[in-house]
Design a protein around this motif. Structure first.
Motif, PDB file in Angstrom:
ATOM      1  N   ASP A 195       0.855  -1.186   0.000  1.00 15.95           N
ATOM      2  CA  ASP A 195       0.000   0.000   0.000  1.00 15.95           C
ATOM      3  C   ASP A 195       0.893   1.239   0.000  1.00 15.95           C
ATOM      4  O   ASP A 195       1.109   1.886   1.014  1.00 15.95           O
ATOM      5  CB  ASP A 195      -0.914  -0.014   1.226  1.00 15.95           C
ATOM      6  CG  ASP A 195      -1.930   1.129   1.190  1.00 15.95           C
ATOM      7  OD1 ASP A 195      -2.074   1.732   0.115  1.00 15.95           O
ATOM      8  OD2 ASP A 195      -2.547   1.397   2.233  1.00 15.95           O
ATOM      9  N   SER A 196       1.445   1.543  -1.176  1.00 12.81           N
ATOM     10  CA  SER A 196       2.361   2.667  -1.303  1.00 12.81           C
ATOM     11  C   SER A 196       2.301   3.181  -2.738  1.00 12.81           C
ATOM     12  O   SER A 196       1.870   2.478  -3.643  1.00 12.81           O
ATOM     13  CB  SER A 196       3.788   2.241  -0.950  1.00 12.81           C
ATOM     14  OG  SER A 196       4.673   3.329  -1.033  1.00 12.81           O
ATOM     15  N   ALA A 197       2.759   4.411  -2.942  1.00 12.64           N
ATOM     16  CA  ALA A 197       2.689   5.032  -4.260  1.00 12.64           C
ATOM     17  C   ALA A 197       3.741   4.439  -5.187  1.00 12.64           C
ATOM     18  O   ALA A 197       4.817   4.043  -4.749  1.00 12.64           O
ATOM     19  CB  ALA A 197       2.890   6.538  -4.139  1.00 12.64           C
ATOM     20  N   PRO A 198       3.458   4.387  -6.506  1.00 15.07           N
ATOM     21  CA  PRO A 198       4.468   3.915  -7.460  1.00 15.07           C
ATOM     22  C   PRO A 198       5.711   4.799  -7.409  1.00 15.07           C
ATOM     23  O   PRO A 198       5.625   6.015  -7.291  1.00 15.07           O
ATOM     24  CB  PRO A 198       3.755   4.043  -8.814  1.00 15.07           C
ATOM     25  CG  PRO A 198       2.302   4.040  -8.497  1.00 15.07           C
ATOM     26  CD  PRO A 198       2.173   4.692  -7.161  1.00 15.07           C
ATOM     27  N   GLY A 199       6.879   4.158  -7.501  1.00 14.54           N
ATOM     28  CA  GLY A 199       8.132   4.880  -7.440  1.00 14.54           C
ATOM     29  C   GLY A 199       8.726   4.981  -6.051  1.00 14.54           C
ATOM     30  O   GLY A 199       9.878   5.404  -5.909  1.00 14.54           O
ATOM     31  N   SER A 200       7.945   4.615  -5.026  1.00 18.21           N
ATOM     32  CA  SER A 200       8.487   4.643  -3.670  1.00 18.21           C
ATOM     33  C   SER A 200       9.453   3.487  -3.469  1.00 18.21           C
ATOM     34  O   SER A 200       9.473   2.511  -4.216  1.00 18.21           O
ATOM     35  CB  SER A 200       7.347   4.565  -2.650  1.00 18.21           C
ATOM     36  OG  SER A 200       6.663   3.326  -2.757  1.00 18.21           O
ATOM     37  N   ILE A 201      10.251   3.601  -2.418  1.00 17.12           N
ATOM     38  CA  ILE A 201      11.251   2.573  -2.137  1.00 17.12           C
ATOM     39  C   ILE A 201      10.596   1.211  -1.949  1.00 17.12           C
ATOM     40  O   ILE A 201      11.067   0.197  -2.472  1.00 17.12           O
ATOM     41  CB  ILE A 201      12.065   2.949  -0.885  1.00 17.12           C
ATOM     42  CG1 ILE A 201      12.897   4.207  -1.147  1.00 17.12           C
ATOM     43  CG2 ILE A 201      12.958   1.807  -0.461  1.00 17.12           C
ATOM     44  CD1 ILE A 201      14.002   4.018  -2.139  1.00 17.12           C
ATOM     45  N   THR A 202       9.485   1.181  -1.233  1.00 17.02           N
ATOM     46  CA  THR A 202       8.816  -0.097  -0.944  1.00 17.02           C
ATOM     47  C   THR A 202       8.273  -0.728  -2.216  1.00 17.02           C
ATOM     48  O   THR A 202       8.421  -1.938  -2.435  1.00 17.02           O
ATOM     49  CB  THR A 202       7.685   0.130   0.061  1.00 17.02           C
ATOM     50  OG1 THR A 202       8.184   0.879   1.173  1.00 17.02           O
ATOM     51  CG2 THR A 202       7.138  -1.196   0.553  1.00 17.02           C
ATOM     52  N   GLN A 203       7.638   0.070  -3.084  1.00 19.22           N
ATOM     53  CA  GLN A 203       7.100  -0.467  -4.331  1.00 19.22           C
ATOM     54  C   GLN A 203       8.222  -0.987  -5.227  1.00 19.22           C
ATOM     55  O   GLN A 203       8.113  -2.080  -5.808  1.00 19.22           O
ATOM     56  CB  GLN A 203       6.307   0.615  -5.069  1.00 19.22           C
ATOM     57  CG  GLN A 203       4.907   0.846  -4.541  1.00 19.22           C
ATOM     58  CD  GLN A 203       3.939  -0.255  -4.943  1.00 19.22           C
ATOM     59  OE1 GLN A 203       4.310  -1.244  -5.557  1.00 19.22           O
ATOM     60  NE2 GLN A 203       2.670  -0.094  -4.577  1.00 19.22           N
ATOM     61  N   ILE A 204       9.295  -0.221  -5.361  1.00 19.94           N
ATOM     62  CA  ILE A 204      10.406  -0.650  -6.210  1.00 19.94           C
ATOM     63  C   ILE A 204      11.002  -1.957  -5.704  1.00 19.94           C
ATOM     64  O   ILE A 204      11.288  -2.873  -6.473  1.00 19.94           O
ATOM     65  CB  ILE A 204      11.481   0.460  -6.276  1.00 19.94           C
ATOM     66  CG1 ILE A 204      10.943   1.670  -7.022  1.00 19.94           C
ATOM     67  CG2 ILE A 204      12.750  -0.046  -6.947  1.00 19.94           C
ATOM     68  CD1 ILE A 204      11.875   2.856  -7.016  1.00 19.94           C
ATOM     69  N   ARG A 205      11.174  -2.048  -4.390  1.00 22.70           N
ATOM     70  CA  ARG A 205      11.762  -3.258  -3.816  1.00 22.70           C
ATOM     71  C   ARG A 205      10.870  -4.476  -4.032  1.00 22.70           C
ATOM     72  O   ARG A 205      11.353  -5.548  -4.419  1.00 22.70           O
ATOM     73  CB  ARG A 205      12.009  -3.045  -2.314  1.00 22.70           C
ATOM     74  CG  ARG A 205      12.585  -4.266  -1.605  1.00 22.70           C
ATOM     75  CD  ARG A 205      13.015  -3.929  -0.197  1.00 22.70           C
ATOM     76  NE  ARG A 205      11.949  -3.264   0.546  1.00 22.70           N
ATOM     77  CZ  ARG A 205      12.127  -2.686   1.737  1.00 22.70           C
ATOM     78  NH1 ARG A 205      13.327  -2.682   2.283  1.00 22.70           N
ATOM     79  NH2 ARG A 205      11.118  -2.120   2.356  1.00 22.70           N
ATOM     80  N   GLU A 206       9.576  -4.336  -3.794  1.00 22.18           N
ATOM     81  CA  GLU A 206       8.674  -5.470  -3.941  1.00 22.18           C
ATOM     82  C   GLU A 206       8.533  -5.888  -5.405  1.00 22.18           C
ATOM     83  O   GLU A 206       8.533  -7.082  -5.719  1.00 22.18           O
ATOM     84  CB  GLU A 206       7.304  -5.132  -3.348  1.00 22.18           C
ATOM     85  CG  GLU A 206       7.297  -5.008  -1.841  1.00 22.18           C
ATOM     86  CD  GLU A 206       7.855  -6.256  -1.172  1.00 22.18           C
ATOM     87  OE1 GLU A 206       7.413  -7.373  -1.505  1.00 22.18           O
ATOM     88  OE2 GLU A 206       8.756  -6.113  -0.330  1.00 22.18           O
ATOM     89  N   CYS A 207       8.401  -4.924  -6.317  1.00 22.54           N
ATOM     90  CA  CYS A 207       8.269  -5.256  -7.735  1.00 22.54           C
ATOM     91  C   CYS A 207       9.534  -5.931  -8.254  1.00 22.54           C
ATOM     92  O   CYS A 207       9.470  -6.924  -8.990  1.00 22.54           O
ATOM     93  CB  CYS A 207       7.972  -3.996  -8.548  1.00 22.54           C
ATOM     94  SG  CYS A 207       6.342  -3.294  -8.267  1.00 22.54           S
TER      95      CYS A 207
END
Length: 468
Positions: A195-207
């Motif tokens: 549950d985070s915006a695209p481009g955030s550290i968490t999204q980049i790491r999970e993707c």
């Protein structure tokens, strides 16, 4: 139902903490911590369930002894590009994940698109989160005018998907069954697991982690295109570099003609290889002989120019070093270097002043490596000093001379690597004389060259050979 947990992640380097911190202990940046929500289930469980839902079953391998692991040469996928194959270590390894980074507008998408259009017989899925299908078609027609024809390199095996949801991307992967997946760019991708915006550290790491798991379990290679932030590092930074198998960076001046593809990390090859491209109207053209393009034809009789034989990886080529020394107009002298390390330039100027006796404290010194090339080879030291000396006394260096050698703090010319390759490259391009470190002469015993070799031990000796 278990309660969701929260954590604080540095937006610059990805360091996570259980509480908010003003200054990141990893990268030293201030006010970069952002609150993110972590689900009650573990991240690995989420990733595994998502991949199982898409039909990708991870293999379970027990512990085995190191001596029992069979050794075999890794197969390579030919990218139909000599320079790209060299940087990757001979081609793309199946099941690997490669990160291609670079400044905006440098040509990352152009290089990737023109490469996959040449890969005949390979089904490629190009996922674009930044451009529409119409934009990609226009670029493809510019790169290859026969996109609608019957040529083998017309891009018939390339499938385009304009999507940012990773779950929908996996749906298409399951239907298409590609041999190669390209994600342009990883910063635009998002997954429902976070549950985070695209481009955030968490999204980049999970993707990136989900794509890594897919590549390793399916054997299909994945190419990720990443952006560069204002500090010059890949956005989302060290997290991506740790996850992927290879990191290659596209460098160069957007106003110039040449681009350098440099390997920063490579688990399947050398990290010292580079590829050189020339930007043209129809795309990026690999430069197989950079020496002829990087040398100007009208350098005879011009002061402040020295030619050096540099080596990047396994590849020798000749580079033109340009220097300009002038009286400081505003009292404080300027020191500027383009394509060369600024701190090393200051060190070489100190050596020139202390050991040779030239006073440059009241003079501006400008250094430029011709062609927009950035060089890290220490053998450039002697050519930089020669160019500065030439500009200072306004005496040109003979056009037939080539110079290479590392300079130490005491003014000695230190030995350099691959001396035979450097001499052969200078000889091939018609140079008549070359100045090399004296301690490299032992490696040339029994070797015959048509070029005249001048071994030197100190900077003063090299300047005497060049200027008499």
């Amino acid at each position: 139902m278990a309660k969701d947990k929260t954590a604080y992640v540095c937006d610059n380097c990805g360091f996570d903490s259980t509480k908010w911190l003003g200054k990141c202990p990893s990268c030293g940046q201030w006010n970069t911590f952002k609150e993110v929500r972590i689900g009650s289930s573990s991240q690995s469980a989420v990733r595994s369930s998502q991949l199982k839902d898409q039909g990708f079953k991870p293999e379970r391998i027990g512990a085995v002894r190191l001596q029992d692991i069979p050794t075999k040469e890794l197969p390579r996928i030919d990218m139909q590009d000599v320079e790209l194959n060299r940087v990757l270590g001979g081609g793309l390894v199946p099941g690997s994940i490669v990160l291609l980074g670079g400044d905006p507008g440098i040509g990352k998408s152009t290089l990737t698109l023109q490469t996959i259009m040449r890969m005949d017989g390979k089904e490629v899925l190009y996922v674009s989160g930044e451009e529409s299908a119409h934009q990609l078609k226009m670029r493809a027609e510019r790169l290859n005018g026969n996109v609608n024809g019957n040529d083998k390199t017309d891009g018939k095996s390339v499938m385009v998907l304009c999507e940012t949801s990773l779950e929908k991307v996996f749906d298409q992967i399951r239907e298409v069954g590609p041999d190669l997946v390209v994600i342009d760019s990883i910063q635009t991708m998002e997954t429902e697991a976070v549950d985070s915006a695209p481009g955030s550290i968490t999204q980049i790491r999970e993707c990136a982690s989900l794509l890594l798991r897919y590549a390793k379990t399916s054997g299909v290679p994945v190419i990720l295109i990443g952006h560069i932030n204002k500090e010059g590092t890949i956005a989302g930074p060290k997290i991506l570099e740790h996850i992927v198998d290879s990191v290659i960076q596209f460098e160069g001046d957007r106003q110039g003609l040449y681009r350098i593809l440099r390997s920063i990390k490579n688990r399947f090859g050398s990290t010292s290889e580079i590829g050189i491209y020339e930007m043209q109207q129809t795309g990026l053209r690999p430069v197989t002989n950079p020496s002829e393009l990087l040398l100007s034809d009208e350098r005879d009789g011009m002061s402040g120019i020295a030619i050096s034989a540099a080596v990047e990886g396994m590849r020798p080529f000749l580079i033109e070093t340009q220097a300009l020394v002038s009286t400081a107009a505003y009292g404080t002298p300027q020191r500027s270097a383009t394509g060369f390390d600024q701190r090393r330039l200051n060190m070489l100027l100190a050596v020139l002043e202390k050991k040779v006796g030239f006073k440059l404290i009241q003079k501006d010194v400008f250094i430029n490596i011709a062609g927009g090339i950035k060089v890290t080879d220490m053998a450039m030291d002697l050519s930089v000093l020669a160019a500065i000396f030439s500009s200072n006394v306004d005496m040109p260096i003979d056009a037939g001379y080539c110079v290479c050698g590392e300079v130490g703090l005491s003014g000695e010319v230190r030995p350099i690597s691959r001396i035979e390759q450097r001499i052969s490259e200078a000889e091939k391009l018609g140079f008549t004389d070359i100045v090399i470190p004296k301690r490299n002469m032992g490696a040339l015993k029994g070797k015959k060259f048509s070029i005249k070799i001048h071994p030197v031990q100190k900077v003063e000796e090299a300047l005497k050979v060049l200027f008499g």
